[in-house]
Motif scaffolding. Structure first.
Motif, PDB file in Angstrom:
ATOM      1  N   GLN A 104       0.817  -1.204   0.000  1.00 58.20           N
ATOM      2  CA  GLN A 104       0.000   0.000   0.000  1.00 58.20           C
ATOM      3  C   GLN A 104       0.855   1.260   0.000  1.00 58.20           C
ATOM      4  O   GLN A 104       0.538   2.254  -0.674  1.00 58.20           O
ATOM      5  CB  GLN A 104      -0.938  -0.001   1.210  1.00 58.20           C
ATOM      6  CG  GLN A 104      -1.974   1.114   1.194  1.00 58.20           C
ATOM      7  CD  GLN A 104      -2.880   1.056  -0.026  1.00 58.20           C
ATOM      8  OE1 GLN A 104      -3.141  -0.018  -0.574  1.00 58.20           O
ATOM      9  NE2 GLN A 104      -3.324   2.207  -0.486  1.00 58.20           N
ATOM     10  N   GLU A 105       1.973   1.224   0.739  1.00 59.25           N
ATOM     11  CA  GLU A 105       2.867   2.384   0.759  1.00 59.25           C
ATOM     12  C   GLU A 105       3.471   2.642  -0.623  1.00 59.25           C
ATOM     13  O   GLU A 105       3.604   3.800  -1.052  1.00 59.25           O
ATOM     14  CB  GLU A 105       3.975   2.171   1.786  1.00 59.25           C
ATOM     15  CG  GLU A 105       3.495   2.211   3.231  1.00 59.25           C
ATOM     16  CD  GLU A 105       4.622   1.971   4.207  1.00 59.25           C
ATOM     17  OE1 GLU A 105       5.776   1.760   3.746  1.00 59.25           O
ATOM     18  OE2 GLU A 105       4.370   1.975   5.424  1.00 59.25           O
ATOM     19  N   ARG A 109       2.917   5.926  -3.035  1.00 56.27           N
ATOM     20  CA  ARG A 109       4.055   6.661  -3.577  1.00 56.27           C
ATOM     21  C   ARG A 109       3.944   6.788  -5.098  1.00 56.27           C
ATOM     22  O   ARG A 109       4.183   7.862  -5.660  1.00 56.27           O
ATOM     23  CB  ARG A 109       5.353   5.958  -3.194  1.00 56.27           C
ATOM     24  CG  ARG A 109       6.603   6.748  -3.571  1.00 56.27           C
ATOM     25  CD  ARG A 109       7.852   6.016  -3.124  1.00 56.27           C
ATOM     26  NE  ARG A 109       9.055   6.738  -3.497  1.00 56.27           N
ATOM     27  CZ  ARG A 109      10.282   6.248  -3.399  1.00 56.27           C
ATOM     28  NH1 ARG A 109      10.467   5.016  -2.917  1.00 56.27           N
ATOM     29  NH2 ARG A 109      11.327   6.961  -3.775  1.00 56.27           N
TER      30      ARG A 109
END
Length: 296
Positions: free
Chosen positions: A2-3, A7
């Motif tokens: 998810q990060e 990004r």
């Protein structure tokens, strides 16, 4: 994961103000839409695509591929498809990226990869498929996309990131098909050679035997393998290319239907109109008027 998606979403949003932007990274494009789109006829070259926000539908003949940020799409050969963004708003626009796949780079990688590191068997039924996105794939993609903001690093780092991404794709469920397009003498590489010829000569009449010779196959074998790869016959493939070109020309408004029919290779305007209606659901003039009205 998810990060990494967040990004990527932020970078695509920051560098893609229009519907499509060709970045400074060779072969990398960003896409943005702030509302669902009308179905559009496009020719997908070999490419890897992921969506970082929103959703899209791609139709190849009668097969429908729906994908979003949980999946990635790979096209292994040139395919005429219908694409439509299905989820997008002004506050949360559709954001995506596509990277062109080079069979030559895949072939170079295969020389250095042990055969037991790759999956075997035609796990994907055609040359276009959607597979679950993994952290192993997202990682090199994220590093590759950051080169948009560090163009001075592209000459050194881009080949490394591309190689790692291709390696992960070859390990995935679509690895078999990608391996085939990069392997000289494989059925798919032979079909791909014929497809390139049809793409360059679709306005011209031709017979199956002559194109089969370009592929280095017998007509019956060529027809069978072509349909397996593209879900259509060689003549249907040519017809779709002609009609896609015709629709673009009609939307530009520079010629009437009969002139466009002859320009894309038809000898009979009436046959053109029948084929056009069969593919798009409406006769040429009515179809273009409908699209313009809906767009307005």
């Amino acid at each position: 994961m998810q990060e990494m998606i967040i990004r990527l979403r932020d970078m695509v949003a920051r560098h893609c103000a229009g519907s499509a932007v060709r970045t400074v990274v060779p072969g990398l494009m960003f896409f943005r839409e702030e509302a669902p789109t009308m179905p559009a006829e496009v020719l997908y070259d070999p490419r890897f695509c992921i969506i970082v926000q929103g959703a899209k539908q791609v139709v190849l003949c009668d097969r429908v591929f729906n994908y979003d940020a949980r999946n990635y799409l790979v096209t292994a050969v040139d395919l005429p498809v219908t694409g439509q963004v299905t989820l997008a708003t002004r506050d949360e626009p559709y954001l995506a990226l596509c990277l062109t796949l080079d069979p030559g780079q895949i072939a170079e990688l295969l020389l250095d990869v042990q055969d037991d590191e790759l999956k075997h068997g035609p796990l994907c039924p055609s040359c276009m498929s959607v597979s679950p996105l993994t952290a192993e794939i997202l990682d090199p993609v994220t590093r590759l996309v950051t080169l948009v903001e560090r163009p001075q690093d592209i000459p050194v780092l881009l080949p490394l990131f591309q190689r790692e991404l291709l390696y992960r794709l070859l390990q995935g469920p679509q690895g078999y098909v990608l391996r085939q397009i990069a392997t000289s003498g494989s059925n798919l590489s032979q079909i791909n050679r014929a497809m390139h010829w049809i793409r360059d000569h679709y306005r011209e009449p031709f017979d199956i035997g002559s194109v089969a010779r370009i592929a280095g196959m017998s007509p019956s074998s060529f027809h069978r393998h072509f349909r397996s790869a593209t879900m259509m016959s060689p003549l249907q493939y040519r017809t779709r290319l002609r009609l896609q070109d015709a629709r673009r020309r009609l939307m530009q408004g520079r010629a009437d239907a009969a002139e466009v029919a002859f320009a894309v290779g038809y000898e009979s305007p009436s046959q053109f109109s029948r084929d056009y209606r069969r593919m798009f659901g409406h006769p040429p003039v009515r179809d273009v008027s409908r699209i313009r009205a809906l767009s307005a």
